[in-house]
Design a protein around this motif. Structure first.
Motif, PDB file in Angstrom:
ATOM      1  N   ILE A 123      -1.496  -2.140 -19.913  1.00  0.00           N
ATOM      2  CA  ILE A 123      -0.810  -1.676 -20.989  1.00  0.00           C
ATOM      3  C   ILE A 123      -1.629  -1.575 -22.259  1.00  0.00           C
ATOM      4  N   HIS A 124      -1.719  -0.455 -22.748  1.00  0.00           N
ATOM      5  CA  HIS A 124      -2.592  -0.359 -23.933  1.00  0.00           C
ATOM      6  C   HIS A 124      -1.827   0.124 -25.151  1.00  0.00           C
ATOM      7  N   VAL A 125      -1.851  -0.238 -26.328  1.00  0.00           N
ATOM      8  CA  VAL A 125      -1.379   0.290 -27.437  1.00  0.00           C
ATOM      9  C   VAL A 125      -2.384   0.451 -28.518  1.00  0.00           C
ATOM     10  N   ILE A 126      -2.413   1.720 -29.101  1.00  0.00           N
ATOM     11  CA  ILE A 126      -3.320   2.119 -30.054  1.00  0.00           C
ATOM     12  C   ILE A 126      -2.816   2.609 -31.363  1.00  0.00           C
ATOM     13  N   ARG A 127      -3.381   1.883 -32.383  1.00  0.00           N
ATOM     14  CA  ARG A 127      -2.813   2.474 -33.551  1.00  0.00           C
ATOM     15  C   ARG A 127      -3.268   3.747 -34.114  1.00  0.00           C
ATOM     16  N   LEU A 128      -2.185   4.458 -34.723  1.00  0.00           N
ATOM     17  CA  LEU A 128      -2.616   6.027 -34.826  1.00  0.00           C
ATOM     18  C   LEU A 128      -2.946   6.129 -36.351  1.00  0.00           C
ATOM     19  N   ASP A 129      -2.470   5.384 -37.126  1.00  0.00           N
ATOM     20  CA  ASP A 129      -2.852   5.501 -38.593  1.00  0.00           C
ATOM     21  C   ASP A 129      -4.130   5.033 -39.040  1.00  0.00           C
ATOM     22  N   ASP A 130      -4.960   4.499 -37.771  1.00  0.00           N
ATOM     23  CA  ASP A 130      -6.472   3.953 -38.428  1.00  0.00           C
ATOM     24  C   ASP A 130      -7.213   5.151 -38.723  1.00  0.00           C
ATOM     25  N   GLU A 131      -7.052   6.449 -37.965  1.00  0.00           N
ATOM     26  CA  GLU A 131      -7.642   7.583 -38.328  1.00  0.00           C
ATOM     27  C   GLU A 131      -7.653   7.879 -39.928  1.00  0.00           C
ATOM     28  N   GLU A 157       2.576   3.278 -36.916  1.00  0.00           N
ATOM     29  CA  GLU A 157       2.414   4.573 -35.877  1.00  0.00           C
ATOM     30  C   GLU A 157       1.536   3.908 -34.652  1.00  0.00           C
ATOM     31  N   VAL A 158       1.925   3.916 -33.550  1.00  0.00           N
ATOM     32  CA  VAL A 158       1.141   3.575 -32.407  1.00  0.00           C
ATOM     33  C   VAL A 158       1.502   4.585 -31.160  1.00  0.00           C
ATOM     34  N   ALA A 159       0.686   4.509 -30.427  1.00  0.00           N
ATOM     35  CA  ALA A 159       0.794   5.347 -29.024  1.00  0.00           C
ATOM     36  C   ALA A 159       0.656   4.260 -27.909  1.00  0.00           C
ATOM     37  N   MET A 160       1.373   4.394 -26.866  1.00  0.00           N
ATOM     38  CA  MET A 160       1.458   3.313 -25.766  1.00  0.00           C
ATOM     39  C   MET A 160       0.958   4.100 -24.393  1.00  0.00           C
TER      40      MET A 160
END
Length: 68
Positions: free
Chosen positions: A58-66, A7-10
């Motif tokens: 553009i930045h993509v961030i992993r959401l499941d790291d938390e 799962e990621v956010a862009m």
């Protein structure tokens, strides 16, 4: 976890574009999943850091790291 199920956010600059799995975002943006995975790499972060003028990258961030 499978690579395409992460799962990621862009974002583009500060503007939120979308959230979902790598596969879903790649389909929405009409790019290959490898492109979205590249945005997660340290190599891409270094490339952005070396740019003198970086307008709305553009930045993509992993959401499941938390959760880990």
């Amino acid at each position: 976890m499978a690579k395409n199920l992460i799962e990621v956010a862009m974002y583009k600059g500060d503007e939120f574009l979308s959230t979902g799995t790598i596969q879903e975002i790649a389909k929405q943006r009409k790019v290959r999943p490898e492109t979205i995975r590249y945005y997660l790499t340290p190599a891409y972060a270094n490339k952005l850091a070396k740019r003198k003028l970086s307008w709305n990258p553009i930045h993509v961030i992993r959401l499941d790291d938390e959760e880990e």
